[in-house]
Write an enzyme that holds these catalytic residues in place. Sequence first.
Site, short mmCIF file in Angstrom:
data_model
loop_
_atom_site.label_atom_id
_atom_site.label_comp_id
_atom_site.label_asym_id
_atom_site.label_seq_id
_atom_site.Cartn_x
_atom_site.Cartn_y
_atom_site.Cartn_z
CB SER A 118 4.46 52.39 -83.51
OG SER A 118 4.03 53.71 -83.28
CE LYS A 140 1.77 52.97 -80.40
NZ LYS A 140 2.81 54.03 -80.51
#
Lengths: 223, 223
Positions: free
Chosen positions: A137, A174
């Site tokens: 990701s 993230k």
Amino acid sequence: MGKTPPGRTRERVFRFVRQRLLSGQPPTVREVQAQFGFLSTQTAREHLERLVRDGRLRKEPGQARGYRLPGSEFGGGGRSGRGPPLKGPPLKMVPILGQVQAGVPITAVEDLEGYVPIEDSSTSSGELFGLRVRGESMRDAGILPGDLAIVRQQSTARSGEIVVALLGDEATVKTFVRARVKTHRGARIELHPAHPDFAVIVPDPDSEDFHLLGRVIEIRRRL
Amino acid sequence: MGKTPPGRTRERVFRFVRQRLLSGQPPTVREVQAQFGFLSTQTAREHLERLVRDGRLRKEPGQARGYRLPGSEFGGGGRSGRGPPLKGPPLKMVPILGQVQAGVPITAVEDLEGYVPIEDSSTSSGELFGLRVRGESMRDAGILPGDLAIVRQQSTARSGEIVVALLGDEATVKTFVRARVKTHRGARIELHPAHPDFAVIVPDPDSEDFHLLGRVIEIRRRL
DNA sequence: TCTCATACCGTACAAATGTCTGGCATGGGT
DNA sequence: ACCCATGCCAGACATTTGTACGGTATGAGA
């Protein structure tokens, strides 16, 4: 011992000392002397002092085995006595955690993969730990699966910083974003992936399922 | 100083000494003494000697700053066997080179940015150095501008490995590929970027303008 | 020639550091 | 009570190690 071409011997002395320092064993003047067969300690000392003058070495005067490499400031332990002026070593061993849980102090975690050395000159008080990255990701931010993320524990972050968050019982890396939303009083938090196939996560800051573990300060990848 | 619970202080002594050894500065008995406020050098010595007896430390008798981590000759490493599972990785300080030139031994380079600690358990003999990555050409391999590449000096590489090559006087990071070409006797060498906008480089292995500096063994990125 | 720098040798001295001998106090076991 | 291990202190001594002062020889320039 006859004379040698100018600088020739000094270069070899430097390499010898450097090798010793890199492997954690600072040499004494007499060890340098013996290594090169000098008949006087003074000869070794002259080479060493010259290297210091040239900035190729650094030294702690008066200390046994006091020659150091310039660049990174190692030092003695946190000073308390009046002895020689030594600085605290910015070098730490950081535990690599196999799994992370909310509320568990990292110092108490037993399940660790090992330790990695890290230079931490920052004065921030947060504890450091390492975490293995899973998933694609953050690919477009140059963070790949298997990479080691070095994380500083902290419960807040600035927008744009890369963080580790705990969603449920899963730790995820993230980009942290504070988005201004007019409908709310204050801002809302978003966790942005760096990969087109992944969606932005909008956690509830007050939820039990969301915890900000810390900020990623370094990425390491073994090839 | 009053008494403390059995083993309690010794554990702290061990951590202190270990930390010092890992950062390349073996402590003296008196430094340990000062660190813990002992009023007698003997107290520090007893803890240290005990740690040696327990196999947690090793020492070079009579030598100044003679305590070492067991296992390997250097920063630590290997197993020591008994005692708690404490492995000390072989730790080195690796120089970060500002610029690289062909034929110049890295030990002679003066233009260095500093040193970083690195674990090197490999037995390969090549010297290590760090190099700052410039350009976007390896972006899709997760190697970004500003990253620090840790390089092991070697003049050969296997196909698929990421290497540092010197083209003219410019150091570049690329994927090393041996392409089999029928027209030639033997293979030819290619340097592949990891970015669609960049082209494959096909250097002449015998050219003076091409030198393989080494293989990238680790990537580090400070955030 | 004279100076100056380099490269090395000889011999000390003093500080840093490792080592030793002896003691005190506490607590656990027998 | 006795023994013994642990944790610590006190004061020394001996070795290791950094440092200093002086010397010889060679070569490059002024």
